[in-house]
Structure formats: C-alpha cells, structure tokens
Enzyme design. Sequence first.
Site, short mmCIF file in Angstrom:
data_model
loop_
_atom_site.label_atom_id
_atom_site.label_comp_id
_atom_site.label_asym_id
_atom_site.label_seq_id
_atom_site.Cartn_x
_atom_site.Cartn_y
_atom_site.Cartn_z
N ASP A 13 4.58 32.15 19.34
CA ASP A 13 3.11 32.14 19.37
C ASP A 13 2.48 31.47 18.15
OD1 ASP A 13 3.33 33.74 21.71
OD2 ASP A 13 3.52 35.52 20.45
N LYS A 16 2.38 26.20 18.94
CA LYS A 16 3.18 24.97 19.14
C LYS A 16 2.59 24.08 20.21
CE LYS A 16 6.85 27.43 20.08
NZ LYS A 16 6.37 28.76 19.69
N GLY A 40 4.30 30.98 26.69
CA GLY A 40 2.97 30.76 27.23
C GLY A 40 2.20 29.87 26.29
N HIS A 41 2.01 28.63 26.69
CA HIS A 41 1.25 27.71 25.85
C HIS A 41 -0.18 27.59 26.37
CE1 HIS A 41 5.18 25.57 24.54
NE2 HIS A 41 4.91 26.64 23.82
N GLN A 223 9.27 30.07 22.00
CA GLN A 223 9.53 31.22 21.13
C GLN A 223 9.61 30.75 19.67
OE1 GLN A 223 11.78 31.22 24.18
NE2 GLN A 223 9.94 32.07 25.06
P1 IMP Z 1 12.45 37.88 26.50
O1 IMP Z 1 12.47 36.49 25.97
O2 IMP Z 1 11.43 38.08 27.60
O3 IMP Z 1 13.79 38.39 26.87
O4 IMP Z 1 11.93 38.83 25.32
C1 IMP Z 1 12.72 39.05 24.16
C2 IMP Z 1 11.87 39.12 22.91
O5 IMP Z 1 11.27 37.85 22.66
C3 IMP Z 1 10.71 40.11 22.99
O6 IMP Z 1 10.46 40.65 21.70
C4 IMP Z 1 9.53 39.24 23.38
O7 IMP Z 1 8.29 39.79 23.00
C5 IMP Z 1 9.86 37.99 22.61
N1 IMP Z 1 9.27 36.78 23.20
C6 IMP Z 1 9.71 36.09 24.27
N2 IMP Z 1 8.93 35.03 24.50
C7 IMP Z 1 7.98 35.04 23.56
C8 IMP Z 1 6.90 34.15 23.23
O8 IMP Z 1 6.64 33.13 23.87
N3 IMP Z 1 6.16 34.51 22.15
C9 IMP Z 1 6.42 35.60 21.41
N4 IMP Z 1 7.42 36.43 21.66
C10 IMP Z 1 8.20 36.15 22.71
#
Ligand code: IMP
Length: 421
Positions: A13, A16, A40-41, A223
């Site tokens: 977040d 990017k 999520g962009h 991420q």
């Molecule tokens: P997953 O990627 O859904 O398996 O989540 C694993 C961890 O990564 C969790 O702490 C999520 O909140 C975090 N996470 C996954 N995608 C994002 C993102 O785009 N932004 C921030 N945190 C993320």
Amino acid sequence: MPATVIVGAQWGDEGKGKIVDLLAQESDLVCRYQGGPNAGHTIVADGATYRIRQIPSGIVAGKRSAIGAGCVVDPQVLLDELDELEARGHRTTGVVFLSGNAHLIMPWHVALDGARERRLGKLQIGTTRRGIGPAYADKATRIGIRVQDLLDPKILRQKLELAVAEKNVWLERVYDLEPFDLEDVLSRHLAYAERLAPYVADTSLLVDRALRAGERVLFEGAQGTLLDLDHGTYPFVTSSNPIAAGAAVSFGIGPNRIDEVLGVAKAYVTRVGEGPFPSEIEGPAHARVQELGREFGTVTGRERRCGWLDLVALRFAVRVNGLTALALTKLDVLSGFEEIPVCVRYRLPDGSETEELPAHQSDFHHCRPVFETLPGWGCELGEGDLPAAARAYVAFVEEALGIPVTLVGTGAARERVLALR
Ligand code: IMP
C-alpha cells in the site's frame, strides 16, 4: 533505463500504482510479477478513479501489460477487470498478456483461505481471504491448475478430477464445508477458457524480445518487501516474493537484465493484518494519520495500522531489493503535524541499539523504536518546490539510506508527484 523494477519498500500500500502509472507513460511494456487479486491499486487519472487488482496498472496509460508466471490469477476477477476496462474505452486484446504458467485461484482456494483464518482465531495472519496462500501452496505441491490447462479440455478435466477429489476431503472432513461439484467447476472453467484464450502468451519471450529491441520495460511488484515470503516478517507475510528479484523469476529473464530498482515508500508507514510493527503510532496521532491518509484497504476495506517512517526497515529494503532510488509518497499527509518523529534505530530487548533489521524473529517482535523528531513544515504542499522543512525531511531520508529520493507524492491525483531530479 530499459528495465526498471518498482517494488514496495514497506508492508504494501505504498502508492506503487500511481508511480507505475506515471513511469508507464514512458514505458513500452508493464509487467506484474507476483501476487494476485490481494493487491489493490487505485489510480486517479483525468478525474476518473480506477481500482485494479490483477492487471498491471500500466493498462490505464494504454501500455502493453503482462501478467507473469509468478502471479496467481482469479479468472472471474480478471475477466471483470477486462470487461470494465473495455467498457471504459481501453482496448485489452493484443494489449494484455497472460502467462500460460501462472496458476489459477480456484474456488476451493478462497474457501480454504477463509476457513484457515477462522480456525487460527487469535493467531490468524489477517490475509485478504482471496485464496492467495492456498493457491501458492498447491503450486508448490504440484497439484495447481495453470492458465494453460484451461486451453485443453481433456487436461483440464484430468487435473480438476484430481484437485476436486482431494480438496473436497479437506473441505468436508477438516473444515466442515460444502464440497465442489466437478462438472460445475469444469463447465465454469471451460467458459473462462474461451474468454481468456486470446490473452494467453509466452511472457518470458515477450519480455526478452522487448528488451532486445531496446524497449523500456517496467516490472511492477505488488504488496511489499516486508511481506516477502522468504525475507519478510514470516508468518505475517504473503505467499510470493514481492522483492525485486521476483521480477526475474516470474518473467524468466536473467537477473542481469534489470537495470534500475525503484523502491516506493510512504512518508510514514502502514500495515494491514497482524504481525510486528515497531514504529506503530501510539496515541491520538494514529487516528489523525489514518484519517488524513485515508488508510483503509482497497481490497478488504480494512483499517490500516499506521506508523512513523521506519528507516531501519527501509535500510533493509534498500539491501534486499538493491534499490537504486526511492519514491516517497503521501508526504502531504504529514503537513498537519508540527513535529514528525522518524524511527532511526531499534532498541533490542538486551538494551543495545541497532540500525539494521534484526535477523531473529524474537528480536524483531520485541524491539522498540528509537525516534528522532524533525520539524514539520506548517503548510499544505503546493504544486511547486517543497518548503524548506519538507526538503530537509527528504534529505534526512536520503542521508540515512544512501540512495536518492527521486519522486515525492504531494497529493492523490496522478499529477501530484514532484520529480526531484
Ligand atoms: P494474503 O496475501 O491475502 O495471503 O495476505 C497475507 C498478508 O499480506 C496479510 O497480512 C495481508 O494483509 C497482507 N497483504 C496482502 N496483500 C496486501 C496488499 O496489497 N497491501 C497490504 N497488505 C497486503
């Protein structure tokens, strides 16, 4: 430079999408190298807001966009996104390319992601519940379904038979959930196949040819560094490799083909989900940063935890990604603060202090931040040069990290990015 990786330098977040969108204007090909619809962009361009989860954000700028082998793809999410882009006047066929080696997120992955989190209770990871972890787990155990499996109904049936039989045991016996019907899943995926076939491509060859032709290729990470499966704050991480080297792995090019690595960091820090977060803000300033920064997740709508800028974690990001420059986003959010704390070191449980991210999880979980306080600038950031105190804040970051800050975000719209060099 011909090949540039853009990588989140914190916990995701970082903004990017907007930086990619900006640099995409000068690129020929934009490549997403890991993750799936957990990203999520949000891009604000010409007054319109785009929320993109699967497709590289370069698509908004009309650039050729590739989804690499290291990604996991939810076909329904991808098709919805393609439909929306088409409806808003963006051509997608011949523009969006999908690796045949990327893995599909299947409906049981989503069901299992939620079920596991519920079962973990207090120990949950706080995932986005999009099926990311279970999809990557099946990839590693070699029972995953790949995009190219969609293209051959016979292979698809065989692989689905195997997967449905195994997953239904887990769903019914372990998690007490409804099983999936093979014919149902098959017919849904044959329909996806028809619609996705025009997008399937050899994305390794695509990138190789682009680079040989001297085209400018941008690799977009999702991420962030501290959510990296191998180098992040495990187990509170995602299930892929957001770090820059992931770009070479996902697109099947040598690491020596990458020229520049641009890290993106907020002027403060946020984190969604559970796990250690040393510079997390305590007291009323937390709610203020959260509100000013509109820190609520694009995908999950969850509140993001907020912290002051953490230079220890950023120094780690410089190291593990080989960052050559930094984009500092959302500097405007700090405009309302008279004084701005910056975390410069961690104090470890034994009382010693360090500038490097502790390699051992217990040290990281128990360390405390050591802050230095910098003066605020006491005014909104305009379109022109930064006020002196904001320039000093940026210079402080550059000095601590040993890399230049080349871009600064001063507002939500695309044009509110200041190039410093
Ligand atoms: P997953 O990627 O859904 O398996 O989540 C694993 C961890 O990564 C969790 O702490 C999520 O909140 C975090 N996470 C996954 N995608 C994002 C993102 O785009 N932004 C921030 N945190 C993320």
